[in-house]
Design a protein around this motif. Structure first.
Motif, PDB file in Angstrom:
ATOM      1  N   LEU A  73       5.064  39.745  84.886  1.00 36.61           N
ATOM      2  CA  LEU A  73       4.777  38.913  86.619  1.00 36.61           C
ATOM      3  C   LEU A  73       6.655  38.913  86.717  1.00 36.61           C
ATOM      4  N   LEU A  74       7.367  39.030  86.861  1.00 45.82           N
ATOM      5  CA  LEU A  74       8.676  39.111  86.527  1.00 45.82           C
ATOM      6  C   LEU A  74       9.261  38.400  87.404  1.00 45.82           C
ATOM      7  N   VAL A  75       8.828  37.332  86.717  1.00 46.40           N
ATOM      8  CA  VAL A  75       9.831  35.708  86.524  1.00 46.40           C
ATOM      9  C   VAL A  75      10.080  35.100  85.893  1.00 46.40           C
ATOM     10  N   PRO A  76      11.015  34.055  86.019  1.00 46.07           N
ATOM     11  CA  PRO A  76      11.814  33.628  85.271  1.00 46.07           C
ATOM     12  C   PRO A  76      10.449  32.357  84.431  1.00 46.07           C
ATOM     13  N   GLN A  77      11.197  31.867  82.751  1.00 48.12           N
ATOM     14  CA  GLN A  77      10.163  31.404  82.277  1.00 48.12           C
ATOM     15  C   GLN A  77       9.631  29.749  82.991  1.00 48.12           C
ATOM     16  N   ALA A  78      11.251  29.291  83.780  1.00 41.56           N
ATOM     17  CA  ALA A  78      10.638  27.676  83.955  1.00 41.56           C
ATOM     18  C   ALA A  78      10.167  27.879  85.263  1.00 41.56           C
ATOM     19  N   SER A  79       9.933  29.091  85.621  1.00 43.11           N
ATOM     20  CA  SER A  79       9.199  29.465  87.402  1.00 43.11           C
ATOM     21  C   SER A  79       7.614  29.450  86.955  1.00 43.11           C
ATOM     22  N   LEU A  80       7.639  30.134  85.845  1.00 46.94           N
ATOM     23  CA  LEU A  80       6.282  30.515  85.126  1.00 46.94           C
ATOM     24  C   LEU A  80       5.300  29.200  84.295  1.00 46.94           C
ATOM     25  N   SER A  81       6.204  28.315  83.923  1.00 43.01           N
ATOM     26  CA  SER A  81       5.977  27.325  83.516  1.00 43.01           C
ATOM     27  C   SER A  81       5.374  26.881  84.940  1.00 43.01           C
ATOM     28  N   ARG A  82       6.326  26.301  86.029  1.00 44.49           N
ATOM     29  CA  ARG A  82       5.396  25.511  87.330  1.00 44.49           C
ATOM     30  C   ARG A  82       4.112  26.025  88.048  1.00 44.49           C
ATOM     31  N   LEU A  83       3.994  27.532  88.005  1.00 44.91           N
ATOM     32  CA  LEU A  83       2.514  28.196  88.118  1.00 44.91           C
ATOM     33  C   LEU A  83       1.728  28.044  87.327  1.00 44.91           C
ATOM     34  N   VAL A  84       2.216  28.308  86.401  1.00 44.46           N
ATOM     35  CA  VAL A  84       0.949  27.918  85.598  1.00 44.46           C
ATOM     36  C   VAL A  84       0.600  26.229  85.569  1.00 44.46           C
ATOM     37  N   ASP A  85       1.404  25.938  85.747  1.00 44.66           N
ATOM     38  CA  ASP A  85       0.910  23.865  85.865  1.00 44.66           C
ATOM     39  C   ASP A  85      -0.236  23.649  86.784  1.00 44.66           C
ATOM     40  N   SER A  86       0.566  24.773  88.097  1.00 42.70           N
ATOM     41  CA  SER A  86      -0.548  24.588  89.502  1.00 42.70           C
ATOM     42  C   SER A  86      -1.333  25.006  88.922  1.00 42.70           C
ATOM     43  N   LEU A  87      -1.652  26.249  88.291  1.00 40.18           N
ATOM     44  CA  LEU A  87      -3.084  26.732  88.276  1.00 40.18           C
ATOM     45  C   LEU A  87      -3.577  26.002  87.732  1.00 40.18           C
ATOM     46  N   ALA A  88      -3.268  25.305  86.027  1.00 35.97           N
ATOM     47  CA  ALA A  88      -3.768  24.609  85.566  1.00 35.97           C
ATOM     48  C   ALA A  88      -4.744  22.903  86.397  1.00 35.97           C
ATOM     49  N   ASP A  89      -4.028  22.749  86.894  1.00 38.14           N
ATOM     50  CA  ASP A  89      -3.780  21.413  87.836  1.00 38.14           C
ATOM     51  C   ASP A  89      -5.051  21.128  89.008  1.00 38.14           C
ATOM     52  N   ASP A  90      -5.530  23.033  89.164  1.00 38.29           N
ATOM     53  CA  ASP A  90      -6.783  23.197  90.279  1.00 38.29           C
ATOM     54  C   ASP A  90      -7.777  23.648  89.230  1.00 38.29           C
ATOM     55  N   GLY A  91      -8.147  23.396  87.426  1.00 36.56           N
ATOM     56  CA  GLY A  91      -8.421  24.065  87.094  1.00 36.56           C
ATOM     57  C   GLY A  91      -8.737  26.001  87.120  1.00 36.56           C
ATOM     58  N   TRP A  92      -8.156  26.575  87.443  1.00 34.23           N
ATOM     59  CA  TRP A  92      -8.068  27.618  87.216  1.00 34.23           C
ATOM     60  C   TRP A  92      -7.724  28.458  86.431  1.00 34.23           C
ATOM     61  N   VAL A  93      -6.796  27.838  85.569  1.00 38.92           N
ATOM     62  CA  VAL A  93      -6.646  28.400  84.521  1.00 38.92           C
ATOM     63  C   VAL A  93      -6.444  27.447  83.243  1.00 38.92           C
ATOM     64  N   TYR A  94      -6.778  27.382  82.079  1.00 36.88           N
ATOM     65  CA  TYR A  94      -6.197  26.736  80.685  1.00 36.88           C
ATOM     66  C   TYR A  94      -4.861  27.419  80.082  1.00 36.88           C
ATOM     67  N   ARG A  95      -4.652  26.058  78.756  1.00 37.25           N
ATOM     68  CA  ARG A  95      -3.604  26.691  77.845  1.00 37.25           C
ATOM     69  C   ARG A  95      -4.174  26.382  76.591  1.00 37.25           C
ATOM     70  N   ARG A  96      -3.677  27.172  75.382  1.00 37.45           N
ATOM     71  CA  ARG A  96      -4.490  26.960  74.497  1.00 37.45           C
ATOM     72  C   ARG A  96      -3.196  27.006  73.409  1.00 37.45           C
ATOM     73  N   GLN A  97      -3.432  26.190  72.400  1.00 35.95           N
ATOM     74  CA  GLN A  97      -2.457  26.119  71.238  1.00 35.95           C
ATOM     75  C   GLN A  97      -2.793  26.922  70.447  1.00 35.95           C
ATOM     76  N   GLY A  98      -1.861  27.952  69.862  1.00 37.89           N
ATOM     77  CA  GLY A  98      -2.399  28.907  68.574  1.00 37.89           C
ATOM     78  C   GLY A  98      -3.064  28.190  67.167  1.00 37.89           C
ATOM     79  N   ASP A  99      -3.690  28.582  66.762  1.00 35.95           N
ATOM     80  CA  ASP A  99      -3.775  28.685  65.392  1.00 35.95           C
ATOM     81  C   ASP A  99      -3.174  28.254  64.248  1.00 35.95           C
ATOM     82  N   GLN A 100      -1.934  28.868  64.204  1.00 39.97           N
ATOM     83  CA  GLN A 100      -1.195  29.308  63.245  1.00 39.97           C
ATOM     84  C   GLN A 100      -0.193  29.109  63.865  1.00 39.97           C
TER      85      GLN A 100
END
Length: 150
Positions: A73-100
């Motif tokens: 997306l060509l955005v800084p990691q910190a900006s992406l974290s905030r962006l994904v936070d807002s998408l997750a808060d709205d239920g549009w995305v979710y995060r998953r931890q890796g198995d390994q």
């Protein structure tokens, strides 16, 4: 002999002319205008261009690590974290931890996010079609491919 209030002239008495715009200036202007139009269209669904781009990047169903998504997306990691936070808060995305590696976090598009993306893509496609029609541009694919390869 110079009269007060006379039009300014160039260094040798000629009038100054603006330099021809460079390609980067024209592309920047086009990008800003296109983005503003798209932003207005997406605002109907209370969505930003960056949010829409993130949803599209996740639409393949694979789940993407945050660092990869930031580069895509060509955005800084910190900006992406905030962006994904807002998408997750709205239920549009979710995060998953890796198995390994529990530190590896991937972002995924939710079912609600997929439905939302369908509506947003329809708005974006209508905007795109209107721009192409206004510019008499059937398909800019070749130009865009060449510019993207720079």
């Amino acid at each position: 002999m110079t009269a007060r209030g006379a039009a300014p002239t160039g260094p040798v008495g000629g009038t100054r002319t603006a330099p021809e715009p460079l390609l980067v200036e024209l592309l920047t202007l086009a990008h800003r205008r296109l983005s503003a139009g798209l932003a207005a269209a997406l605002a109907e669904e209370d969505c930003t261009v960056d949010q829409w781009r993130a949803l599209r990047a996740l639409a393949d169903g694979e789940g993407h690590p945050m660092g990869e998504l930031a580069r895509t997306l060509l955005v800084p990691q910190a900006s992406l974290s905030r962006l994904v936070d807002s998408l997750a808060d709205d239920g549009w995305v979710y995060r998953r931890q890796g198995d390994q590696d529990r530190r590896r976090i991937t972002a995924h598009l939710s079912r609600q996010g997929r439905a939302r993306l369908a509506r947003l893509d329809a708005l974006a496609a209508a905007h795109d079609a209107a721009v192409r029609k206004a510019c008499d541009l059937p398909g800019p694919a070749l130009l865009l491919e060449r510019l993207a390869a720079l």
